[in-house]
Design a protein around this motif. Structure first.
Motif, mmCIF file in Angstrom:
data_model
loop_
_atom_site.group_PDB
_atom_site.id
_atom_site.type_symbol
_atom_site.label_atom_id
_atom_site.label_comp_id
_atom_site.label_asym_id
_atom_site.label_seq_id
_atom_site.Cartn_x
_atom_site.Cartn_y
_atom_site.Cartn_z
ATOM 1 N N HIS A 67 0.820 -1.210 0.000
ATOM 2 C CA HIS A 67 0.000 0.000 0.000
ATOM 3 C C HIS A 67 0.858 1.265 0.000
ATOM 4 O O HIS A 67 1.935 1.294 0.591
ATOM 5 C CB HIS A 67 -0.905 0.010 1.227
ATOM 6 C CG HIS A 67 -1.922 -1.082 1.221
ATOM 7 N ND1 HIS A 67 -1.624 -2.362 1.647
ATOM 8 C CD2 HIS A 67 -3.208 -1.105 0.806
ATOM 9 C CE1 HIS A 67 -2.705 -3.131 1.512
ATOM 10 N NE2 HIS A 67 -3.677 -2.398 0.998
ATOM 11 N N ILE A 68 0.337 2.283 -0.652
ATOM 12 C CA ILE A 68 0.905 3.627 -0.533
ATOM 13 C C ILE A 68 -0.254 4.618 -0.436
ATOM 14 O O ILE A 68 -1.404 4.244 -0.675
ATOM 15 C CB ILE A 68 1.802 4.027 -1.738
ATOM 16 C CG1 ILE A 68 0.992 4.057 -3.047
ATOM 17 C CG2 ILE A 68 3.010 3.118 -1.857
ATOM 18 C CD1 ILE A 68 1.722 4.709 -4.212
ATOM 19 N N ARG B 159 8.610 4.170 -5.444
ATOM 20 C CA ARG B 159 8.037 4.453 -4.117
ATOM 21 C C ARG B 159 8.135 3.208 -3.256
ATOM 22 O O ARG B 159 8.089 2.091 -3.763
ATOM 23 C CB ARG B 159 6.561 4.901 -4.209
ATOM 24 C CG ARG B 159 6.422 6.419 -4.270
ATOM 25 C CD ARG B 159 5.006 6.890 -4.027
ATOM 26 N NE ARG B 159 4.666 6.915 -2.604
ATOM 27 C CZ ARG B 159 3.555 7.480 -2.127
ATOM 28 N NH1 ARG B 159 2.691 8.055 -2.956
ATOM 29 N NH2 ARG B 159 3.294 7.466 -0.834
ATOM 30 N N PHE B 160 8.275 3.409 -1.957
ATOM 31 C CA PHE B 160 8.285 2.295 -1.012
ATOM 32 C C PHE B 160 6.869 2.047 -0.513
ATOM 33 O O PHE B 160 6.160 2.993 -0.161
ATOM 34 C CB PHE B 160 9.185 2.603 0.195
ATOM 35 C CG PHE B 160 10.656 2.665 -0.118
ATOM 36 C CD1 PHE B 160 11.308 1.555 -0.644
ATOM 37 C CD2 PHE B 160 11.377 3.820 0.105
ATOM 38 C CE1 PHE B 160 12.672 1.610 -0.924
ATOM 39 C CE2 PHE B 160 12.736 3.882 -0.167
ATOM 40 C CZ PHE B 160 13.384 2.770 -0.691
ATOM 41 N N SER B 161 6.464 0.793 -0.453
ATOM 42 C CA SER B 161 5.153 0.489 0.126
ATOM 43 C C SER B 161 5.181 0.728 1.629
ATOM 44 O O SER B 161 6.243 0.659 2.265
ATOM 45 C CB SER B 161 4.773 -0.966 -0.149
ATOM 46 O OG SER B 161 5.578 -1.835 0.633
ATOM 47 N N ASP B 162 4.001 0.994 2.182
ATOM 48 C CA ASP B 162 3.900 1.190 3.632
ATOM 49 C C ASP B 162 4.414 -0.042 4.371
ATOM 50 O O ASP B 162 5.098 0.077 5.401
ATOM 51 C CB ASP B 162 2.440 1.433 4.025
ATOM 52 C CG ASP B 162 1.876 2.696 3.386
ATOM 53 O OD1 ASP B 162 2.670 3.529 2.900
ATOM 54 O OD2 ASP B 162 0.640 2.854 3.377
ATOM 55 N N GLU B 163 4.099 -1.224 3.826
ATOM 56 C CA GLU B 163 4.536 -2.469 4.472
ATOM 57 C C GLU B 163 6.054 -2.604 4.404
ATOM 58 O O GLU B 163 6.686 -3.068 5.360
ATOM 59 C CB GLU B 163 3.878 -3.672 3.790
ATOM 60 C CG GLU B 163 2.365 -3.762 3.986
ATOM 61 C CD GLU B 163 1.572 -2.941 2.969
ATOM 62 O OE1 GLU B 163 2.176 -2.122 2.235
ATOM 63 O OE2 GLU B 163 0.334 -3.114 2.909
ATOM 64 N N GLY B 289 14.072 -6.410 3.988
ATOM 65 C CA GLY B 289 12.888 -6.845 3.248
ATOM 66 C C GLY B 289 13.031 -6.646 1.748
ATOM 67 O O GLY B 289 12.120 -6.936 0.978
ATOM 68 N N ILE B 290 14.163 -6.082 1.347
ATOM 69 C CA ILE B 290 14.447 -5.854 -0.072
ATOM 70 C C ILE B 290 15.745 -6.589 -0.377
ATOM 71 O O ILE B 290 16.816 -6.215 0.126
ATOM 72 C CB ILE B 290 14.582 -4.354 -0.369
ATOM 73 C CG1 ILE B 290 13.268 -3.634 -0.036
ATOM 74 C CG2 ILE B 290 14.983 -4.123 -1.826
ATOM 75 C CD1 ILE B 290 13.330 -2.126 -0.153
ATOM 76 N N LEU B 293 18.987 -4.873 -1.155
ATOM 77 C CA LEU B 293 19.517 -3.867 -0.228
ATOM 78 C C LEU B 293 20.105 -4.532 1.002
ATOM 79 O O LEU B 293 19.430 -5.314 1.682
ATOM 80 C CB LEU B 293 18.414 -2.890 0.191
ATOM 81 C CG LEU B 293 17.848 -1.982 -0.898
ATOM 82 C CD1 LEU B 293 16.896 -0.959 -0.291
ATOM 83 C CD2 LEU B 293 18.963 -1.266 -1.663
#
Lengths: 363, 363
Positions: A67-68, B159-163, B289-290, B293
């Protein structure tokens, strides 16, 4: 093709016959006020926003999907010390621009944002949804890049060329040929160019534009405000007032792109309960240089028709056209013109008269 | 798929076991300081910029083709009354963010921008070239839309997700599961999501990134500054210092994405003449989580290696790791953490000790 700024500005300086510094304006050109600015508060926050779920690809393929937030509206604010009880003012920018429009002018003078604060009003400066610090929804661009959506699903990004700005913003009939009495600081026109950002409003934000509701909600959060729009957002105060009439204490339409004729009698009756000011500068019959865009005189006349409709419904809508008062040379970027504080004073006077007397004037 | 914010936040509130207001934070959540902020000056301006010529189509097909400015860097600034002689501080944000990072925190507390001003320093907050009010070059997007460029010529928007933010920014090992001692205001994490904007830095801005020179030029314009970068821009102060060593009075690398190992002995010798502070928070060995990275611990260790190189060259590079001082729970967004002023004070103390004593402390 990349030119050096020096080369381009030198050419412009030749055309203008003035000594434009090709190195561009900088902090050294910014003037400092004579007295300090005393703020009760300053900062920033967001209004609105939708949570959406996107795939890893839509997020740019670095981290996992999830989600964003999109469609949020960034707002920067300054609250003056000693201004309690004065009506707040929201300043919303026009097409291909951001809230920067209202800040330090291209030639380094104080912006309307600070001036209105110094006159006792809390000032809120948003970036429209889709631009600046409000961001935009990038998913479709990444989908097209990945081949999972067709190229024609892309919205267009709009920017005005420097040459196109001259007639359309009415600095002169063509680039480098200012009107003799222009109030725009044309020697710093390169700085206006830097204020330009790509604008995805026409196809790249939801319909209706989320900025309209965000503006209405912002007005409610500050317990009522004078809503000021400019150019492409010139009619946004009307739209937001229809969404939240109680929070719209006054509406200022600065060089609006349109005064819509579509409003129903019921909508006009709602707007007639709110003081409305429309502001237009000089040289309005200059051809815009864009075939699909009418002259600003045509928009001025549509606004006069709108004002009459509101008046017929018992409302207080007025036109402020500086040329009618003998003030010549104002451009479409009237908040950046050399006499911008003179124009600001006329708007502040209107707020005092029609909306609410400032508390520091009562003392 | 669009969820209502209320639904999503209610879910998050359930996960967190806390009473998150689904209506989102708003102005009502913003705290006002106890004492007024007295500014000698505030405003905004641009650094740098290239004039380019673009076609009508590249400009979005509304007006005629012509010149626009790209690669300029927007800078907002505040100068305190009574701070003359104190070193200025530039605060540069990280990936998928804007200058908003340093302003009012997600839960409505004063940002580092204002806090450093209140401590006597002029503060300059840019938006990186390609983001926020600095804009980006839209030509390729319009060309792909028109079919005149292939889809794979598009840069990606990140963009990075909220999660994804939870483990990568080290609020917890996964979304909704904060570390017991986390300093990040996780009840306001939805507000951090709103700070996100699409980031085209990786492919959509020229190489080298124009922000590096703009940052160096800005430091020169203010007669020297402490340059502070964060995360993706964490190493930018080093790069800008190499471009303009005389203007780099101090370098603060806040949770830098990297401390490059590529610098030559000559470059290290240059950097060794400038006080350098590297700041890292807690929970650094959390998997990001990436997959591509590394952990922040790996970056921390690379920075320790860098610090040793600078020390070997006779320089003053130091690590500030709050956990080493018994301060637990700091996240990657350390400037927004609940103890952010405690961390700010440690940095201010370092500036006083290593860079320049503040004039208001001298009195």
């Amino acid at each position: 093709m990349i030119h050096s700024r020096i080369l381009f500005s030198a050419t412009l300086a030749f055309v203008l016959g003035t000594a434009v510094d090709g190195r561009a304006q900088s902090l050294n050109d910014v003037k400092t006020a004579d007295t300090p600015l005393v703020l009760k508060a300053q900062g920033s926050f967001f209004v609105g926003g939708d949570t959406v779920e996107q795939t890893q690809g839509e997020l740019g393929d670095l981290g996992p999907g999830g989600h964003i937030t999109v469609n949020q509206m960034y707002v920067r604010y300054m609250v003056p010390q000693g201004g309690d009880g004065n009506v707040s003012v929201v300043m919303l920018h026009g097409a291909t621009l951001t809230g920067k429009s209202w800040e330090t002018t291209p030639d380094g003078r104080m912006g309307w944002d600070e001036y209105f604060v110094r006159k006792g009003h809390a000032v809120y400066v948003p970036d429209q949804v889709g631009r600046g610090r409000s961001g935009f929804n990038q998913a479709v661009f990444n989908n097209v890049r990945a081949g999972s959506a067709p190229a024609n699903s892309l919205p267009r990004w709009l920017r005005f060329s420097d040459e196109g700005v001259w007639p359309n913003f009415r600095f002169g009939t063509k680039a480098g040929a200012p009107f003799p009495e222009t109030q725009f600081p044309v020697s710093a026109v390169d700085e206006l160019s830097k204020q330009g950002v790509p604008d995805v409003s026409f196809g790249g934000v939801p319909t209706p534009n989320p900025t309209l509701k965000a503006l209405a909600d912002l007005a409610g959060q500050v317990n009522g405000a004078v809503l000021m729009g400019h150019s492409q957002s010139g009619s946004f105060p009307l739209e937001s007032a229809l969404l939240n009439p109680a929070a719209a204490k006054g509406l200022v339409l600065v060089e609006p792109g349109s005064c819509p004729a579509r409003y129903t009698p019921e909508q006009i009756a709602t707007l007639a309960k709110i003081p409305i000011l429309v502001v237009f500068g000089d040289y309005r019959d200059t051809p815009t240089g864009i075939g699909t865009l009418p002259t600003w005189q045509a928009r001025f006349e549509a606004c006069q028709t709108f004002i009459k409709r509101v008046a017929s419904a018992g409302g207080q809508a007025e036109m402020l056209a500086p040329p009618d008062r003998g003030i010549r040379g104002n451009s479409h970027m009237i908040m950046q013109d050399k006499n911008h504080l003179q124009i600001a004073d006329l708007i502040l006077q209107w707020i005092d008269t029609r909306v609410a007397k400032r508390s520091n004037d009562k003392k």
